[in-house]
Scaffold this active site. Sequence first.
Site: not given
Lengths: 393, 359
Positions: B88, B157
């Site tokens: 990322e 998440h």
Amino acid sequence: MSRLLSRKVFKTFLKFHEPCCLSSMQQLLKPTRVLANKVQYINEDRPEFPGSKSVFVNKLKFLWPEKMEGIPVYRVMNRKGEIYDSSEDPGLSKETVIKMYKDMTMLNTMDRILYESQRQGRISFYMTNFGEEGTHIGTAAALNPKDLVFGQYREAGVLMWRGFTLDQFMNQCYGSCEDMGKGRQMPVHYGSKDLHFVTISSPLATQMPQASGAAYGFKRAQNGLCVICYFGEGAASEGDAHAALNFAATLECPVIFFCRNNGYAISTPTRDQYRGDGIASRGIGYGMVTARVDGNDVFAVYKVTKAAREICVQENRPVLIEAMTYRIGHHSTSDDSSAYRSVDEVSHWNKEDTPIARLRLYMIKKGWWNDDAEKEWKQDSKKQASHGSLCKS
Amino acid sequence: MAACRGKSLLTQQAWRFFQRNFSQTTPVAAQLTVRDALNAAIDEEIKRDPRVFLMGEEVAHYDGAYKVSKNLWKKHGDGRIIDTPITEMGFAGLAVGAAMAGLRPICEFMTFNFSMQAIDQVINSAAKTYYMSAGMVPVPIVFRGPNGSAVGVAAQHSQCFAAWYGHCPGLKVISPWSAEDCKGLLKSAIRDPNPVVFLENEVMYGQPFEMSEEAMSENFLLPIGKAKIERAGNHITLVAHSRLVGVCLDAAKELAGMGVECEVINMRTIRPMDEETIVKSVMKTNHLVTVEGGWPQFGVGAEICARIMEGPSFNYLDAPILRVTGADVPMPYAKTLEDNANPQAGNIIRSVKKSLNIK
């Protein structure tokens, strides 16, 4: 000319010379080491830069990775379950080998049931371990049960080997009131303090520098234990992976970095993930002892882990192991792998090369297993696993 | 909610029929899912501007983890839709560099939870470079992906990053709700010269919405920094963003049965915040409840409270402002715990009744 010149004298000396003379001067005067203010110059052919250890060459030569030979894959047993070289046979007892086999197959059975549970909407998520059972059981069997495990998320077999019960697996995945984790973590994010298994964390590769840190703690404690850190070839692309390997090497930590290179990071094939010779080639770059192993050969995995552990504990240095394997299942229940790989490819691996089939053939050859035993164990394991699942739902 | 779901089943079939005719030139008013609205916005902007490209994990061959980029790689090829390795920080940094070099990247995070791995590039580089270079180096990027809680995926998440990114000068932060929001605002975000954080919601992806002819057009843009009044009312103002706008509308429907008329404001943009719309509404209703999925402390609701206190509508309040937020804990997994950690219509109704002092 004097072989010893003070820095000041040398600088003054250079001032009076034209640059064209410099190269010939420098050839004569090769600095060997800097001692406080003094530089020693001798005619030497080895570079003494503090950041490298090699030789000088006078012809320009790039290093082309594709012209280098790849790092070999160590294996002990072929696909027929035959040992290549009896001196490499780990010589495990019948009892141990049967436990290995039973754990690997039980993992399969549990996976099928929990995968179906997700498909039926009973749990929100699941990840199977199909095809990678050899890496789990091979490593787990070779470790001290107190060695600390940092998993990525597909290492349920390690926990199973250490005695995590079917009930405990089911309780976690169902988030039931009996879950040791109190229903807080999403499925397959197991953890057990008793079994020295750090709770799984979703963000990729975060476990890797943590493993180096824990190993640093072990080094300080001189407890004779090591840390093992599992990760995938995809996670190795994260920045944390670099930091982890470099720190482990420079801090000389007793940690085994165990890469499960299963060919795909969800849908991303290795070709899009990296261009080097897998992950093993990076170990060398970090100055780590490195080996590559056939992850579908549970004995080879066992042997390499055992040897790596010795190096870790005795020499206080990290080891990188890259296990080559193949993920037969989907990445997770959120994935449909037929979108990026052919059914033929998957069935080829499933038919031709699974760690379970190899071990079974070995056991049959040894006379430790037969069709009746297989049939009986299949029924028994299925019964145990479905009983657990039914109780939870 | 149940009625709403039944309706969506029917309309999904209608949408499938419509999808086949999507490329026809005559715009047709129809239903569009949030996912397809986002897809259309990216598709149209890539077609319109050669500098625009999409990058992220599995956005190309795999059509994106949540299929938002479906068929885009087939249509636009390797040059415009780029799969990246799992780093990322790496691809966020790559997007920043590409933007500095004059391109207009759309950087997809598989979920905003994983943008934490890249947050230095987002905040320290993307958001600040324009300022630090005294306006010489603009960094036009859209960072987009699902944000907030989905279902059954627990602590790592299920976070809402609206407040996190909303805190930072140099960024624009959008948190859309409907398909229209997604299409119009994503297009505006891609055309905006600033870095924009575009917070989608996984649960909303499959949700269909009515789209006007205008919204279906390739020229449809929504202004960044403008909220939308989704339902007008006189008794109390509900301000929400993302999925919780729908929950507010459900609550408003139920309250209407009790004679309480709620005004529901869809914030659309977190930063810059449309203070004016909220202030005007509070002056009309004299009551305010903020609703969000994120945590309470320093959250979006907290910011709205502060702005109201400092602004002209404070003296119009007949009761203290109340916040409905996600519970102040990491998201649990077990369903009963999860349901209790997420704001429900019932929580909103209770807060409304408390504010209006009714039983």
